[in-house]
Scaffold this motif. Structure first.
Motif, PDB file in Angstrom:
ATOM      1  N   ARG A 114       0.834  -1.209   0.000  1.00 31.21           N
ATOM      2  CA  ARG A 114       0.000   0.000   0.000  1.00 31.21           C
ATOM      3  C   ARG A 114       0.867   1.257   0.000  1.00 31.21           C
ATOM      4  NH1 ARG A 114      -3.407  -2.840   4.188  1.00 31.21           N
ATOM      5  NH2 ARG A 114      -5.056  -3.791   2.941  1.00 31.21           N
ATOM      6  N   ALA A 115       1.924   1.249   0.798  1.00 36.96           N
ATOM      7  CA  ALA A 115       2.815   2.417   0.847  1.00 36.96           C
ATOM      8  C   ALA A 115       3.490   2.643  -0.502  1.00 36.96           C
ATOM      9  CB  ALA A 115       3.857   2.236   1.955  1.00 36.96           C
ATOM     10  N   GLU A 116       3.951   1.565  -1.147  1.00 37.18           N
ATOM     11  CA  GLU A 116       4.587   1.688  -2.459  1.00 37.18           C
ATOM     12  C   GLU A 116       3.591   2.190  -3.500  1.00 37.18           C
ATOM     13  OE1 GLU A 116       7.164   1.942  -5.466  1.00 37.18           O
ATOM     14  OE2 GLU A 116       7.648   1.644  -3.347  1.00 37.18           O
ATOM     15  N   ARG A 117       2.368   1.683  -3.463  1.00 35.19           N
ATOM     16  CA  ARG A 117       1.327   2.136  -4.390  1.00 35.19           C
ATOM     17  C   ARG A 117       1.041   3.618  -4.180  1.00 35.19           C
ATOM     18  NH1 ARG A 117      -4.386  -0.430  -3.885  1.00 35.19           N
ATOM     19  NH2 ARG A 117      -4.458   1.060  -2.205  1.00 35.19           N
ATOM     20  N   ALA A 118       0.975   4.061  -2.932  1.00 40.72           N
ATOM     21  CA  ALA A 118       0.732   5.474  -2.631  1.00 40.72           C
ATOM     22  C   ALA A 118       1.869   6.344  -3.176  1.00 40.72           C
ATOM     23  CB  ALA A 118       0.577   5.677  -1.131  1.00 40.72           C
ATOM     24  N   ARG A 119       3.121   5.899  -3.003  1.00 38.34           N
ATOM     25  CA  ARG A 119       4.263   6.654  -3.532  1.00 38.34           C
ATOM     26  C   ARG A 119       4.210   6.735  -5.059  1.00 38.34           C
ATOM     27  NH1 ARG A 119       6.867   3.962   0.701  1.00 38.34           N
ATOM     28  NH2 ARG A 119       7.530   2.280  -0.670  1.00 38.34           N
TER      29      ARG A 119
END
Length: 181
Positions: A18-23
């Motif tokens: 999720r964090a990578e997708r947000a970035r």
């Protein structure tokens, strides 16, 4: 306890995804925001295509009856009535020094926003709206004085509705000033 660790491991992986997708989404949004574009109403007059700055277009209407003005320039078609106002009507192609296509009737009237005198343009047809990156607009011909006085640039081939041929970008204030000075 092993299931709990597996559940925790899966949660950690999901959080990382999720964090990578947000970035990734944030970077994509920044890249898209960095590309400045301009919006144009693309019109056709015969085989020619013209782009009118969308910010200077108040309204697009179907063609309507015109009251001719005897002795006026060929580009001035006459006067039309719009919502109780009298508006000057210019034929776009002749106003730009292009010959009018005798077989093509005016299909649309484009009311210009911000003109000192109410004015509208008669065009063959409105094709749609084009979003053109500012960097793609070619102003070299306009700057070199090789274009008509009211031309401010050229949109590249493939730009605009239907990705048809390029179109000429019109400087509406200069065009209107030529006929209402």
């Amino acid at each position: 306890m092993t299931q709990t660790r597996a559940g925790v491991g899966q949660t950690v992986r999901l959080d990382a995804l999720r964090a990578e997708r947000a970035r990734t989404l944030a970077r994509r949004g920044q890249a898209e925001a960095a590309v400045a574009t301009r919006s144009y109403l693309v019109c056709a007059c015969g085989a020619d295509r013209f782009g009118l700055p969308l910010a200077q277009v108040a309204q697009v209407l179907p063609a309507r009856p015109v009251t001719a003005l005897p002795g006026s320039a060929p580009a001035i078609l006459g006067l039309i009535a719009l919502a109780g106002r009298v508006v000057s009507l210019l034929a776009l192609a002749p106003a730009l020094g292009r010959s009018a296509d005798p077989d093509e009737e005016a299909g649309h009237v484009v009311l210009v926003r911000g003109a000192a005198i109410p004015v509208a343009l008669s065009v063959g047809r409105v094709l749609g709206v084009a979003e053109i990156p500012e960097a793609a607009i070619d102003t070299a011909y306009a700057e070199a004085g090789l274009s008509a006085e009211a031309v401010s640039g050229y949109a590249p081939a493939g730009a605009g509705p239907g990705a048809e041929s390029a179109f000429v970008i019109i400087d509406l204030p200069r065009l209107v000033r030529r006929y209402h000075a």
